[in-house]
Design a protein around this motif. Structure first.
Motif: not given
Length: 285
Positions: A88-107
């Protein structure tokens, strides 16, 4: 309210919007859907089974290790919350949330499949009533098209050059399923994630933010036959959606109606949504 014609904007007077929840939120008024899917604890069996399956368990272990918390403190629902926070942060605000670092592409692919499972079984091809409950909306679209065709045939101005209806992804997914789009040969289940890597049913692609389905009716003045006079083009999210029956970008209106003849003539939402009455018996005295 405006519509485009020969690149000129002609303004039309429009009245206040009319709310018709029975048309656009048909799923809220379909007793069979409510009883057998929406309120049925077992309807989303494959969603719950996938949450405890090996693909999700691997993510749980990875996230637990990253956050340095016991894996038993996490579950699939919490993982989804973290993933949605990232997306949601990526789509709505255009920012990378720290939570994104928890996942990779396979996840992300696994979590996408989990959401697709929910949409498939609740709004898509999982149960017949999901799509059949939208028959009235589908018929309403063609009633407007029929009216425009009839008026052009009588050399009358089209009274409603543009019809705008607003709903949700929950409105659009059943309608597209009713029309036969994005249907895979095998159903999506909790146990065929790898086999469905190249699936057609990807809800994030079909109904992203501000998703839309457009029916464009063309009047061809130079048509050689009456049948060729009216054609229809479909667009999904502003991209041409080839006809389900011919895969052509533009269909003859008569052919399109013939392809969906069963839905247009035989599908009555009131009957489709009627719950089967339990046989009642009484003891003779």
């Amino acid at each position: 309210c405006a519509y485009f014609r020969h690149r000129v904007i002609e303004y039309m007077e429009c009245g206040p919007p009319k709310i018709n929840d029975k048309l656009m939120r048909f799923f809220d008024h379909c007793e069979k859907f409510l009883a057998e899917v929406e309120r049925n604890a077992t309807a989303l069996y494959h969603v719950e089974a996938f949450k405890t399956g090996p693909e999700m368990q691997n993510i749980l272990k990875k996230v637990a290790a990253t956050l340095k918390v016991p894996v038993n403190d996490l579950n699939a629902d919490l993982i989804q919350v973290a993933f949605f926070t990232c997306s949601f942060d990526l789509a709505i605000k255009g920012i990378k949330s720290p939570w994104c670092d928890v996942f990779d592409i396979d996840d992300a692919k696994v979590l996408e499949y989990l959401n697709d499972l929910k949409q498939y079984w609740k709004r898509g091809y999982g149960y017949t009533i999901n799509s059949r409950s939208s028959c009235t909306l589908f018929q309403d679209i063609f009633q407007h098209l029929d009216k425009a065709v009839e008026q052009k045939q009588r050399s009358q101005p089209v009274s409603s050059p543009v019809i705008l209806q607003f709903g949700h992804a929950e409105t659009l997914l059943p309608l597209l399923s009713l029309m036969g789009y994005f249907k895979d040969k095998e159903p999506l289940t909790a146990y065929n994630y790898k086999e469905q890597m190249h699936r057609k049913f990807r809800s994030g692609h079909i109904v992203p933010y501000a998703s839309n389905l457009i029916f464009v009716l063309y009047h061809c003045e130079n048509a050689k036959t009456p049948k060729e006079e009216f054609r229809v083009q479909l667009l999904l999210n502003e991209k041409v959606l080839p006809s389900a029956h011919s895969q052509e970008n533009v269909s003859l209106y008569e052919d399109l109606k013939n392809h969906y003849k069963d839905i247009l003539q035989s599908c009555q939402t009131s009957e489709e949504c009627e719950l089967a009455k339990a046989n009642s018996t009484s003891d003779e005295l």
